[in-house]
Design a protein around this motif. Structure first.
Motif, mmCIF file in Angstrom:
data_model
loop_
_atom_site.group_PDB
_atom_site.id
_atom_site.type_symbol
_atom_site.label_atom_id
_atom_site.label_comp_id
_atom_site.label_asym_id
_atom_site.label_seq_id
_atom_site.Cartn_x
_atom_site.Cartn_y
_atom_site.Cartn_z
ATOM 1 N N LEU A 37 -3.195 -8.234 22.855
ATOM 2 C CA LEU A 37 -1.742 -8.059 22.912
ATOM 3 C C LEU A 37 -1.051 -8.654 21.691
ATOM 4 C CD1 LEU A 37 -1.013 -8.778 26.667
ATOM 5 C CD2 LEU A 37 -0.746 -6.605 25.463
ATOM 6 N N ILE A 38 -1.426 -9.864 21.332
ATOM 7 C CA ILE A 38 -0.792 -10.535 20.182
ATOM 8 C C ILE A 38 -1.075 -9.781 18.895
ATOM 9 C CG2 ILE A 38 -0.876 -12.624 18.763
ATOM 10 C CD1 ILE A 38 -1.303 -14.181 21.424
ATOM 11 N N TRP A 39 -2.305 -9.342 18.721
ATOM 12 C CA TRP A 39 -2.652 -8.636 17.498
ATOM 13 C C TRP A 39 -1.891 -7.320 17.385
ATOM 14 C CZ3 TRP A 39 -4.677 -9.451 12.953
ATOM 15 C CH2 TRP A 39 -5.002 -8.362 12.160
ATOM 16 N N ASN A 40 -1.876 -6.550 18.462
ATOM 17 C CA ASN A 40 -1.231 -5.239 18.396
ATOM 18 C C ASN A 40 0.285 -5.330 18.337
ATOM 19 O OD1 ASN A 40 -3.436 -3.405 18.328
ATOM 20 N ND2 ASN A 40 -3.869 -3.966 20.429
ATOM 21 N N LEU A 41 0.865 -6.320 18.981
ATOM 22 C CA LEU A 41 2.327 -6.445 18.958
ATOM 23 C C LEU A 41 2.849 -7.134 17.701
ATOM 24 C CD1 LEU A 41 3.027 -7.375 22.680
ATOM 25 C CD2 LEU A 41 3.451 -5.190 21.544
ATOM 26 N N GLY A 42 2.021 -8.003 17.104
ATOM 27 C CA GLY A 42 2.525 -8.771 15.986
ATOM 28 C C GLY A 42 1.942 -8.466 14.627
ATOM 29 N N TYR A 43 0.678 -8.093 14.563
ATOM 30 C CA TYR A 43 0.020 -8.027 13.254
ATOM 31 C C TYR A 43 -0.515 -6.651 12.875
ATOM 32 C CZ TYR A 43 0.190 -13.061 13.743
ATOM 33 O OH TYR A 43 0.622 -14.349 13.912
ATOM 34 N N ALA A 44 -0.829 -5.821 13.836
ATOM 35 C CA ALA A 44 -1.429 -4.522 13.520
ATOM 36 C C ALA A 44 -0.384 -3.584 12.922
ATOM 37 C CB ALA A 44 -2.021 -3.898 14.779
ATOM 38 N N ALA A 45 -0.842 -2.775 12.019
ATOM 39 C CA ALA A 45 0.038 -1.798 11.373
ATOM 40 C C ALA A 45 0.008 -0.493 12.169
ATOM 41 C CB ALA A 45 -0.409 -1.568 9.941
ATOM 42 N N VAL A 46 0.504 -0.580 13.396
ATOM 43 C CA VAL A 46 0.536 0.587 14.275
ATOM 44 C C VAL A 46 1.977 1.085 14.334
ATOM 45 C CG1 VAL A 46 0.132 1.401 16.624
ATOM 46 C CG2 VAL A 46 -1.363 -0.333 15.646
ATOM 47 N N PRO A 47 2.196 2.377 14.121
ATOM 48 C CA PRO A 47 3.564 2.900 14.235
ATOM 49 C C PRO A 47 4.124 2.670 15.639
ATOM 50 C CG PRO A 47 2.075 4.564 13.343
ATOM 51 C CD PRO A 47 1.244 3.406 13.745
ATOM 52 N N ARG A 48 5.414 2.407 15.712
ATOM 53 C CA ARG A 48 6.061 2.106 17.004
ATOM 54 C C ARG A 48 5.863 3.229 18.020
ATOM 55 N NH1 ARG A 48 6.612 -2.983 18.001
ATOM 56 N NH2 ARG A 48 7.608 -4.088 16.324
ATOM 57 N N SER A 49 5.789 4.464 17.553
ATOM 58 C CA SER A 49 5.631 5.581 18.488
ATOM 59 C C SER A 49 4.247 5.592 19.143
ATOM 60 C CB SER A 49 5.880 6.911 17.771
ATOM 61 O OG SER A 49 4.957 7.061 16.704
ATOM 62 N N LEU A 50 3.259 4.999 18.477
ATOM 63 C CA LEU A 50 1.898 4.970 19.018
ATOM 64 C C LEU A 50 1.506 3.615 19.620
ATOM 65 C CD1 LEU A 50 -0.037 6.847 16.192
ATOM 66 C CD2 LEU A 50 0.681 7.737 18.412
ATOM 67 N N LEU A 51 2.380 2.631 19.513
ATOM 68 C CA LEU A 51 2.031 1.277 19.934
ATOM 69 C C LEU A 51 1.620 1.215 21.398
ATOM 70 C CD1 LEU A 51 1.838 -1.736 19.273
ATOM 71 C CD2 LEU A 51 4.241 -1.917 19.927
ATOM 72 N N TRP A 52 2.395 1.842 22.273
ATOM 73 C CA TRP A 52 2.091 1.755 23.701
ATOM 74 C C TRP A 52 0.835 2.531 24.049
ATOM 75 C CZ3 TRP A 52 4.025 -2.255 25.635
ATOM 76 C CH2 TRP A 52 5.242 -2.742 25.157
ATOM 77 N N ALA A 53 0.560 3.594 23.332
ATOM 78 C CA ALA A 53 -0.686 4.337 23.572
ATOM 79 C C ALA A 53 -1.890 3.498 23.153
ATOM 80 C CB ALA A 53 -0.657 5.656 22.814
ATOM 81 N N VAL A 54 -1.787 2.825 22.015
ATOM 82 C CA VAL A 54 -2.881 1.966 21.544
ATOM 83 C C VAL A 54 -3.084 0.802 22.505
ATOM 84 C CG1 VAL A 54 -3.566 0.374 19.704
ATOM 85 C CG2 VAL A 54 -2.639 2.610 19.133
ATOM 86 N N LEU A 55 -1.999 0.192 22.945
ATOM 87 C CA LEU A 55 -2.107 -0.905 23.912
ATOM 88 C C LEU A 55 -2.726 -0.435 25.221
ATOM 89 C CD1 LEU A 55 1.165 -2.967 23.489
ATOM 90 C CD2 LEU A 55 -1.177 -3.733 23.121
#
Length: 140
Positions: A37-55
């Motif tokens: 959670l911390i990595w994906n919400l704070g440090y990963a370069a994931v576009p906001r539109s795909l963030l919840w899908a990646v999580l």
């Protein structure tokens, strides 16, 4: 040629090990979920539109195991041994990327800890249950 069954360890030997493995597996399980959670919400370069899908893809397997791990069910711990291999593979791949090296090594460490403690917890729970069933059959 039949193999003779090995003697089971005593309950006094098993109980502290069961408790330690349960707490370590629970701690590494929670730490692995928090790391993702911390990595994906704070440090990963994931576009906001795909963030919840990646999580959802990364955290959903852990969420499915959470009730059983928290409850201390041996079968769920054995399933966790299978599922955690995905996180180990992801950690190894991340460890080779210089920008994600720390995340990768932390994920490797937590997944190996969870795998080992969940495996030992499952094995020792089975032995403890066999001791209990052997004691019940002797009393009858």
């Amino acid at each position: 040629m039949a193999r003779t069954a090995r003697a089971l360890p005593s309950a006094d030997w098993l109980l502290p090990r069961l408790r330690i493995c349960r707490y370590l597996s629970l701690a590494s399980f929670v730490a692995l979920a928090a790391l993702l959670l911390i990595w994906n919400l704070g440090y990963a370069a994931v576009p906001r539109s795909l963030l919840w899908a990646v999580l959802a893809v990364q955290v959903l397997p852990l969420l499915l195991l959470a009730p059983g791990i928290i409850g201390g069910h041996p079968r769920t711990h054995s399933w966790a041994c299978f599922v955690v291999n995905l996180y180990f593979i992801q950690g190894v791949l991340a460890a080779f990327d210089p920008s994600r090296r720390l995340f990768g090594w932390l994920e490797i460490l937590l997944s190996l800890t969870l795998f080992t403690t969940a495996l030992l917890y499952t094995r020792w729970c089975a032995q403890y249950q066999r001791i209990g069933s052997a004691g019940e059959s002797r009393e009858e």
